[in-house]
Design a protein around this motif. Structure first.
Motif, PDB file in Angstrom:
ATOM      1  N   LEU A 123      36.459  64.004  22.294  1.00  0.00           N
ATOM      2  CA  LEU A 123      37.882  63.950  22.643  1.00  0.00           C
ATOM      3  C   LEU A 123      38.631  62.960  21.753  1.00  0.00           C
ATOM      4  O   LEU A 123      39.730  63.247  21.266  1.00  0.00           O
ATOM      5  CB  LEU A 123      38.043  63.561  24.112  1.00  0.00           C
ATOM      6  N   ALA A 124      38.032  61.797  21.545  1.00  0.00           N
ATOM      7  CA  ALA A 124      38.676  60.778  20.708  1.00  0.00           C
ATOM      8  C   ALA A 124      38.828  61.273  19.273  1.00  0.00           C
ATOM      9  O   ALA A 124      39.873  61.082  18.640  1.00  0.00           O
ATOM     10  CB  ALA A 124      37.867  59.488  20.746  1.00  0.00           C
ATOM     11  N   ALA A 125      37.788  61.918  18.761  1.00  0.00           N
ATOM     12  CA  ALA A 125      37.831  62.417  17.384  1.00  0.00           C
ATOM     13  C   ALA A 125      38.871  63.518  17.229  1.00  0.00           C
ATOM     14  O   ALA A 125      39.616  63.556  16.236  1.00  0.00           O
ATOM     15  CB  ALA A 125      36.450  62.924  16.975  1.00  0.00           C
ATOM     16  N   ASP A 126      38.947  64.423  18.201  1.00  0.00           N
ATOM     17  CA  ASP A 126      39.941  65.502  18.136  1.00  0.00           C
ATOM     18  C   ASP A 126      41.357  64.936  18.160  1.00  0.00           C
ATOM     19  O   ASP A 126      42.235  65.383  17.409  1.00  0.00           O
ATOM     20  CB  ASP A 126      39.752  66.469  19.308  1.00  0.00           C
ATOM     21  N   GLY A 127      41.585  63.952  19.029  1.00  0.00           N
ATOM     22  CA  GLY A 127      42.911  63.348  19.113  1.00  0.00           C
ATOM     23  C   GLY A 127      43.302  62.649  17.830  1.00  0.00           C
ATOM     24  O   GLY A 127      44.442  62.765  17.358  1.00  0.00           O
ATOM     25  N   PHE A 128      42.354  61.931  17.246  1.00  0.00           N
ATOM     26  CA  PHE A 128      42.646  61.227  15.997  1.00  0.00           C
ATOM     27  C   PHE A 128      42.943  62.214  14.873  1.00  0.00           C
ATOM     28  O   PHE A 128      43.902  62.045  14.111  1.00  0.00           O
ATOM     29  CB  PHE A 128      41.467  60.331  15.610  1.00  0.00           C
ATOM     30  N   SER A 129      42.135  63.261  14.771  1.00  0.00           N
ATOM     31  CA  SER A 129      42.324  64.239  13.693  1.00  0.00           C
ATOM     32  C   SER A 129      43.650  64.979  13.833  1.00  0.00           C
ATOM     33  O   SER A 129      44.321  65.263  12.831  1.00  0.00           O
ATOM     34  CB  SER A 129      41.161  65.234  13.685  1.00  0.00           C
ATOM     35  N   SER A 130      44.051  65.271  15.065  1.00  0.00           N
ATOM     36  CA  SER A 130      45.341  65.936  15.284  1.00  0.00           C
ATOM     37  C   SER A 130      46.492  65.041  14.840  1.00  0.00           C
ATOM     38  O   SER A 130      47.438  65.492  14.185  1.00  0.00           O
ATOM     39  CB  SER A 130      45.504  66.298  16.764  1.00  0.00           C
ATOM     40  N   SER A 131      46.412  63.764  15.197  1.00  0.00           N
ATOM     41  CA  SER A 131      47.448  62.822  14.773  1.00  0.00           C
ATOM     42  C   SER A 131      47.469  62.681  13.259  1.00  0.00           C
ATOM     43  O   SER A 131      48.530  62.603  12.639  1.00  0.00           O
ATOM     44  CB  SER A 131      47.206  61.447  15.409  1.00  0.00           C
ATOM     45  N   GLN A 132      46.302  62.663  12.663  1.00  0.00           N
ATOM     46  CA  GLN A 132      46.205  62.516  11.211  1.00  0.00           C
ATOM     47  C   GLN A 132      46.912  63.668  10.496  1.00  0.00           C
ATOM     48  O   GLN A 132      47.561  63.458   9.460  1.00  0.00           O
ATOM     49  CB  GLN A 132      44.733  62.459  10.810  1.00  0.00           C
ATOM     50  N   ALA A 133      46.817  64.859  11.058  1.00  0.00           N
ATOM     51  CA  ALA A 133      47.510  66.006  10.459  1.00  0.00           C
ATOM     52  C   ALA A 133      49.023  65.798  10.484  1.00  0.00           C
ATOM     53  O   ALA A 133      49.732  66.149   9.526  1.00  0.00           O
ATOM     54  CB  ALA A 133      47.133  67.281  11.206  1.00  0.00           C
ATOM     55  N   VAL A 134      49.526  65.204  11.568  1.00  0.00           N
ATOM     56  CA  VAL A 134      50.962  64.904  11.660  1.00  0.00           C
ATOM     57  C   VAL A 134      51.345  63.849  10.630  1.00  0.00           C
ATOM     58  O   VAL A 134      52.369  63.968   9.945  1.00  0.00           O
ATOM     59  CB  VAL A 134      51.327  64.430  13.084  1.00  0.00           C
ATOM     60  N   TYR A 135      50.527  62.806  10.495  1.00  0.00           N
ATOM     61  CA  TYR A 135      50.815  61.751   9.523  1.00  0.00           C
ATOM     62  C   TYR A 135      50.875  62.316   8.100  1.00  0.00           C
ATOM     63  O   TYR A 135      51.713  61.899   7.289  1.00  0.00           O
ATOM     64  CB  TYR A 135      49.748  60.649   9.562  1.00  0.00           C
ATOM     65  N   GLN A 136      50.003  63.250   7.810  1.00  0.00           N
ATOM     66  CA  GLN A 136      49.979  63.829   6.462  1.00  0.00           C
ATOM     67  C   GLN A 136      51.238  64.641   6.185  1.00  0.00           C
ATOM     68  O   GLN A 136      51.761  64.637   5.062  1.00  0.00           O
ATOM     69  CB  GLN A 136      48.717  64.674   6.292  1.00  0.00           C
ATOM     70  N   GLN A 137      51.749  65.315   7.203  1.00  0.00           N
ATOM     71  CA  GLN A 137      53.027  66.020   7.045  1.00  0.00           C
ATOM     72  C   GLN A 137      54.160  65.025   6.801  1.00  0.00           C
ATOM     73  O   GLN A 137      55.047  65.267   5.971  1.00  0.00           O
ATOM     74  CB  GLN A 137      53.318  66.855   8.294  1.00  0.00           C
ATOM     75  N   GLU A 138      54.124  63.914   7.511  1.00  0.00           N
ATOM     76  CA  GLU A 138      55.143  62.878   7.325  1.00  0.00           C
ATOM     77  C   GLU A 138      55.066  62.287   5.918  1.00  0.00           C
ATOM     78  O   GLU A 138      56.100  61.994   5.303  1.00  0.00           O
ATOM     79  CB  GLU A 138      54.957  61.779   8.378  1.00  0.00           C
ATOM     80  N   LEU A 139      53.864  62.124   5.411  1.00  0.00           N
ATOM     81  CA  LEU A 139      53.696  61.592   4.059  1.00  0.00           C
ATOM     82  C   LEU A 139      54.320  62.528   3.028  1.00  0.00           C
ATOM     83  O   LEU A 139      55.009  62.071   2.102  1.00  0.00           O
ATOM     84  CB  LEU A 139      52.210  61.387   3.765  1.00  0.00           C
ATOM     85  N   GLU A 140      54.103  63.818   3.182  1.00  0.00           N
ATOM     86  CA  GLU A 140      54.706  64.782   2.256  1.00  0.00           C
ATOM     87  C   GLU A 140      56.227  64.757   2.360  1.00  0.00           C
ATOM     88  O   GLU A 140      56.934  64.874   1.351  1.00  0.00           O
ATOM     89  CB  GLU A 140      54.169  66.188   2.539  1.00  0.00           C
ATOM     90  N   HIS A 141      56.733  64.594   3.578  1.00  0.00           N
ATOM     91  CA  HIS A 141      58.184  64.494   3.761  1.00  0.00           C
ATOM     92  C   HIS A 141      58.737  63.264   3.042  1.00  0.00           C
ATOM     93  O   HIS A 141      59.791  63.335   2.389  1.00  0.00           O
ATOM     94  CB  HIS A 141      58.521  64.430   5.248  1.00  0.00           C
ATOM     95  N   LEU A 142      58.035  62.144   3.143  1.00  0.00           N
ATOM     96  CA  LEU A 142      58.490  60.919   2.475  1.00  0.00           C
ATOM     97  C   LEU A 142      58.514  61.093   0.962  1.00  0.00           C
ATOM     98  O   LEU A 142      59.445  60.635   0.289  1.00  0.00           O
ATOM     99  CB  LEU A 142      57.583  59.742   2.850  1.00  0.00           C
ATOM    100  N   LYS A 143      57.509  61.746   0.428  1.00  0.00           N
ATOM    101  CA  LYS A 143      57.473  61.976  -1.021  1.00  0.00           C
ATOM    102  C   LYS A 143      58.659  62.836  -1.466  1.00  0.00           C
ATOM    103  O   LYS A 143      59.271  62.573  -2.512  1.00  0.00           O
ATOM    104  CB  LYS A 143      56.156  62.641  -1.409  1.00  0.00           C
ATOM    105  N   SER A 144      58.989  63.843  -0.677  1.00  0.00           N
ATOM    106  CA  SER A 144      60.142  64.695  -1.001  1.00  0.00           C
ATOM    107  C   SER A 144      61.446  63.917  -0.883  1.00  0.00           C
ATOM    108  O   SER A 144      62.356  64.065  -1.712  1.00  0.00           O
ATOM    109  CB  SER A 144      60.177  65.908  -0.064  1.00  0.00           C
TER     110      SER A 144
END
Length: 422
Positions: free
Chosen positions: A88-109
């Motif tokens: 459960l902890a790993a799934d939650g972390f990985s899901s959040s990480q996917a959101v962070y990566q989208q935010e990173l791409e937004h910041l670069k743009s």
């Protein structure tokens, strides 16, 4: 310091000393079912320099699903339950990480959209600034607050470099005038393309954040956001005047009038508060409690920065509190003992402000909602981690490693107990 705090301080010192002694003997630690790596981590990072999401990843990757016995009376959950917890902890972390990566791409743009990439002097580092937000405001639903924090962190760094590194007096004065006018900035005009790019980046981004914040707060907050930028710009101009004229502040009080806002935490943290969720009425953000938390956060930020950068800044002619205190109170900056005495004094000031900020954050009641108070403490912890050894921007290796761990690197989840035998 309260009597209870003295007791806790003594317990903390005693336990740290004991753990350091026992680190020399893995046998003693293993007898207590304590992971030496966990002890080493706890000793390296004090509680005021730990970021939750970084700790979460470390804990997941070091989680032991097998049974263990800790003293005679300890209760141990069965391995299967531990494996479910880990999953459960790993799934939650990985899901959040996917959101962070989208935010990173937004910041670069966004960096390209506001043309910051055209300014060669600007340190555009979306990954570490997003890390500072994601490692504290980690729930996925706080995406807007994280992005606002990150954008303003990049903008503050860019504006600071204009005043500290590349800007002429005309450009600095022009930028301050534009920020002061804000909506009526057309009356001022731009003296250079650099100033135009920087101002438009600040202005357009602030209006974008302000519009989103207005939806959450049910009122306009752009005036407050523009005031934060104006306060920061004027403080940076004051410091530039000291540098260009060669005049020193006559006291630490005079220095801190500019030093507190010039660290730039106001435009980073305070707009993000509006996006966290709870409504912040005008009288609350103008109130004493809000102001005191902001002040103590700024003191920690300014003095931590000064302690780590005084040697470099002294060589550049930049005013810094370490040599200033050495001059004012310890006989001059030329002696190593005077510098060390000044550093000890400033460290005590940081500790006092950190304690007072924490007291304001965790106390019962208060006009500022707790989720908003927490952001002041989050920034304080980010600052202590960034400046744990030296200027975070001057030594990016350690911070980039941490940023990659939280945002980009997949979890290295331990194998379930017994899996290797199957």
């Amino acid at each position: 310091m309260l009597p209870e705090e003295v007791i806790l301080e003594n317990i903390g010192s005693w336990s740290a000393k004991l753990l350091r002694q026992q680190m020399c003997s893995n046998k003693k630690l293993s007898r207590l079912s304590v992971d030496p790596a966990e002890v080493e981590y706890a000793l390296k990072f004090p509680s005021y320099a730990t970021l939750e999401r970084l700790e979460h990843k470390w804990s997941i990757e070091h989680f032991k699903t097998q049974r263990f016995q800790m003293l005679k009376s300890a209760y141990c959950s069965p391995p299967r339950a531990n494996e479910d917890i880990l999953s459960l902890a790993a799934d939650g972390f990985s899901s959040s990480q996917a959101v962070y990566q989208q935010e990173l791409e937004h910041l670069k743009s966004w960096v390209k959209e506001v043309r910051l990439d055209e300014l060669e002097f600007v340190k555009v580092m979306p990954l570490p600034v997003l890390f500072s937000a994601a490692a504290t405001m980690f729930p996925s639903e706080l995406s807007e607050a994280r992005v606002a924090w990150s954008k303003n962190s990049i903008l503050v760094t860019a504006v600071d470099d204009l005043f500290d590194v590349v800007g002429s007096r005309e450009e600095m004065e022009n930028f301050v005038a534009l920020i002061d006018k804000w909506e009526a900035h057309q009356e001022v005009g731009f003296c250079s393309e650099v100033v135009e790019i920087l101002f438009r980046a600040v202005y357009d981004t602030s209006n974008e954040i302000g519009a989103k914040a207005a939806e959450v707060q049910n009122r306009s907050v752009i005036n407050h956001i523009s005031e934060l930028w104006a306060h920061t710009a004027r403080a940076l101009m004051s410091e530039a005047e000291w540098r260009m004229s060669g005049n020193l502040p006559s006291s630490m009080e005079e220095y801190m009038v500019a030093g507190e806002p010039s660290i730039g935490l106001g435009p980073i943290v305070l707009p993000s508060l509006y996006l966290v969720g709870p409504e912040l009425p005008e009288d609350v953000v103008r109130g004493t409690e809000y102001g005191e938390m902001s002040r103590h956060m700024n003191i920690c930020g300014r003095l931590l920065n000064d302690l780590r950068t005084y040697a470099k800044e002294s060589g550049e002619g930049t005013i810094n509190s370490v040599p200033l205190v050495a001059d004012l109170r310890y006989g001059g900056r030329s002696g190593a003992s005077s510098i060390e005495a000044a550093k000890r004094e400033l460290s005590r000031t940081i500790e006092a402000s950190r304690r007072e900020l924490l007291r304001l954050v965790v106390r019962d009641g208060g006009a500022v909602p707790w989720p908003c108070r927490q952001l002041f403490w989050d920034m304080c912890k980010v600052l202590h981690l960034f400046y744990l050894e030296e200027d975070g921007y001057a030594s990016p290796k350690e911070m980039m490693h941490a940023a990659n761990a939280v945002i980009l690197q997949p979890l290295q989840v331990p194998q379930p107990f017994g899996a290797a035998d199957e």
